[in-house]
Design a protein around this motif. Structure first.
Motif, PDB file in Angstrom:
ATOM      1  N   SER A 133      -9.218   6.807  -5.556  1.00 30.62           N
ATOM      2  CA  SER A 133      -9.580   5.691  -4.677  1.00 30.62           C
ATOM      3  C   SER A 133      -8.332   5.029  -4.096  1.00 30.62           C
ATOM      4  CB  SER A 133     -10.429   4.669  -5.438  1.00 30.62           C
ATOM      5  OG  SER A 133      -9.677   4.036  -6.454  1.00 30.62           O
ATOM      6  N   PHE A 134      -7.259   4.951  -4.889  1.00 32.35           N
ATOM      7  CA  PHE A 134      -6.022   4.382  -4.356  1.00 32.35           C
ATOM      8  C   PHE A 134      -5.398   5.303  -3.302  1.00 32.35           C
ATOM      9  CE2 PHE A 134      -6.136   1.866  -8.336  1.00 32.35           C
ATOM     10  CZ  PHE A 134      -5.988   0.610  -7.778  1.00 32.35           C
ATOM     11  N   TRP A 146     -11.644  -1.856   6.406  1.00 33.40           N
ATOM     12  CA  TRP A 146     -11.160  -2.786   5.375  1.00 33.40           C
ATOM     13  C   TRP A 146      -9.907  -3.509   5.874  1.00 33.40           C
ATOM     14  CZ3 TRP A 146     -10.607  -0.923  -0.413  1.00 33.40           C
ATOM     15  CH2 TRP A 146     -10.190  -1.986  -1.214  1.00 33.40           C
ATOM     16  N   ALA A 147      -8.937  -2.739   6.370  1.00 35.28           N
ATOM     17  CA  ALA A 147      -7.690  -3.343   6.842  1.00 35.28           C
ATOM     18  C   ALA A 147      -7.927  -4.280   8.018  1.00 35.28           C
ATOM     19  CB  ALA A 147      -6.704  -2.242   7.223  1.00 35.28           C
ATOM     20  N   GLU A 152      -4.193  -3.443  -8.208  1.00 34.81           N
ATOM     21  CA  GLU A 152      -2.950  -2.791  -7.802  1.00 34.81           C
ATOM     22  C   GLU A 152      -1.892  -2.952  -8.887  1.00 34.81           C
ATOM     23  OE1 GLU A 152      -3.333  -3.364  -2.934  1.00 34.81           O
ATOM     24  OE2 GLU A 152      -2.288  -4.862  -4.146  1.00 34.81           O
ATOM     25  N   HIS A 195      -6.187   4.786   0.359  1.00 36.21           N
ATOM     26  CA  HIS A 195      -5.571   3.679   1.091  1.00 36.21           C
ATOM     27  C   HIS A 195      -4.637   4.159   2.205  1.00 36.21           C
ATOM     28  CE1 HIS A 195      -7.452   0.624  -1.093  1.00 36.21           C
ATOM     29  NE2 HIS A 195      -6.570   0.393  -2.045  1.00 36.21           N
ATOM     30  N   GLN A 253     -11.949   2.609   5.051  1.00 38.34           N
ATOM     31  CA  GLN A 253     -10.612   2.102   4.751  1.00 38.34           C
ATOM     32  C   GLN A 253      -9.990   1.425   5.971  1.00 38.34           C
ATOM     33  OE1 GLN A 253      -8.501   2.201   1.912  1.00 38.34           O
ATOM     34  NE2 GLN A 253     -10.294   2.746   0.701  1.00 38.34           N
ATOM     35  N   ALA A 292      -6.217   2.911   5.269  1.00 41.94           N
ATOM     36  CA  ALA A 292      -6.053   1.465   5.445  1.00 41.94           C
ATOM     37  C   ALA A 292      -4.640   1.164   5.928  1.00 41.94           C
ATOM     38  CB  ALA A 292      -6.339   0.739   4.139  1.00 41.94           C
ATOM     39  N   LEU A 301       0.828  -1.207   0.000  1.00 43.24           N
ATOM     40  CA  LEU A 301       0.000   0.000   0.000  1.00 43.24           C
ATOM     41  C   LEU A 301       0.863   1.259   0.000  1.00 43.24           C
ATOM     42  CD1 LEU A 301      -3.022  -0.744   2.374  1.00 43.24           C
ATOM     43  CD2 LEU A 301      -2.813  -1.072  -0.092  1.00 43.24           C
ATOM     44  N   TRP A 312      -7.325  -9.588  -0.054  1.00 41.06           N
ATOM     45  CA  TRP A 312      -7.490  -8.151   0.147  1.00 41.06           C
ATOM     46  C   TRP A 312      -8.678  -7.593  -0.653  1.00 41.06           C
ATOM     47  CZ3 TRP A 312      -6.103  -4.610   3.491  1.00 41.06           C
ATOM     48  CH2 TRP A 312      -6.196  -3.256   3.150  1.00 41.06           C
ATOM     49  N   GLU A 313      -8.799  -7.942  -1.918  1.00 40.80           N
ATOM     50  CA  GLU A 313      -9.880  -7.412  -2.742  1.00 40.80           C
ATOM     51  C   GLU A 313     -11.214  -8.102  -2.495  1.00 40.80           C
ATOM     52  OE1 GLU A 313      -9.706  -4.797  -4.524  1.00 40.80           O
ATOM     53  OE2 GLU A 313      -7.534  -4.477  -4.710  1.00 40.80           O
TER      54      GLU A 313
END
Length: 226
Positions: A101-102, A200-201, A88, A105, A197, A108, A56, A219-220
Motif C-alpha cells: 500500500s505504501f 488523494w493528493a 508513515e 504512493h 492515489q 500520489a 512520500l 494527509w491521513e
C-alpha cells in the motif's frame, strides 16, 4: 492565493466529456459536485506540498529497500520528522505496515509533483513517468531537502487549474471502480488504485472554503469514500 472557484457545473461537464472520450462509465446524475457556486479555492503553500512530496519519496524508498537508519537520518536533517503521519512513522522507522500500500504512493507523489510544476501532466491513461524520480530528492546520493528545493525551483499550479484537475479525478475515481466492477477493460495503463492515489493528493492539496466545507484534512484524514 485564495480565488473564487470556477463554475462547478461547467467544470463537471468538462470532466464528464473526458470520461465519455475515454469510454468510461458515467457517474449518476446526482453525483456530488466538489464545490458549490461562490466557494473560494486555494492551494496549500508550496513548501508544504514540497515537504509532503519529499516524505512520500522517503516512504517509497523504504518500500524498495532503503535502510531505516538512512531514511530517518535524512528526515531529521530535513526537519520533516514531525510531519510524518503515524502510519508513515511506523513504516519508515520499523517497517511496520503494508509495504504494497505504501508503494502505491508513487501515484500520489506524481500528483504532488504535477501540483508543484515539476511534472507536466496527469494523463489518466499512463502511469507516472520513468523520469519522475530524477526530479525528486536523490536519496542514494545524499541530496538534502534544501538542495533539492534549490534544484527544482518548483512553480506551483494555480488553484483554479488544480480544482479542475481534482474534479476530473473525483469523477475518474468513481468511473474506474465502476468499470472494474463491471469487468470492463481499462482505457489505458493504470487502474483504480493509481487514480485513487492521485485523487488523494489533489483532495489534500486543494482547499475550498464555503458553507459546506470544514477545515482542510490532514494527509491521513482525506476522505475517498464518495
Amino acid at each position: 492565493m485564495t480565488v473564487t472557484a470556477p463554475d462547478p457545473q461547467r467544470v463537471r461537464e468538462t470532466s464528464l466529456e473526458e470520461l465519455h472520450r475515454l469510454r468510461l462509465p458515467l457517474p449518476p446524475p446526482n453525483f456530488p459536485l466538489c464545490w458549490e457556486p461562490g466557494d473560494t479555492v486555494e492551494l496549500r503553500p508550496g513548501p508544504e506540498i514540497e515537504a509532503r512530496a519529499a516524505i512520500l519519496n522517503v516512504v517509497l524508498a523504504r518500500a524498495f529497500g532503503l535502510p531505516p537508519e538512512l531514511a530517518m537520518q535524512w528526515l531529521l536533517e530535513a526537519r520533516l520528522v514531525d510531519r510524518l503521519t503515524p502510519p508513515e512513522w511506523q513504516f519508515v522507522s520499523d517497517g511496520k505496515g503494508d509495504e504494497r500500500s505504501f508503494a502505491l504512493h508513487a501515484e500520489a507523489m506524481f500528483a504532488l509533483s504535477w501540483l508543484l510544476g515539476i511534472a507536466m501532466d496527469l494523463d489518466p491513461l499512463r502511469p507516472s513517468p520513468d523520469g519522475l524520480m530524477e526530479r525528486l530528492p536523490n536519496l542514494a546520493q545524499g541530496e538534502s531537502f534544501l538542495t533539492w528545493r534549490r534544484r527544482t525551483l518548483a512553480a506551483p499550479r494555480d488553484a483554479v487549474s488544480a480544482a479542475v484537475q481534482l474534479d476530473l479525478y473525483y469523477c475518474l475515481d468513481w468511473s474506474f471502480l465502476e468499470a472494474e466492477r463491471r469487468r470492463l477493460p481499462p482505457p489505458g495503463q493504470i487502474d483504480s488504485n493509481a487514480v485513487g492515489q492521485r485523487r488523494w493528493a489533489l483532495e489534500w492539496a486543494v482547499i475550498f472554503a464555503g458553507p459546506y466545507h470544514g477545515n482542510p484534512p490532514n494527509w491521513e484524514e482525506v476522505d475517498l469514500s464518495t
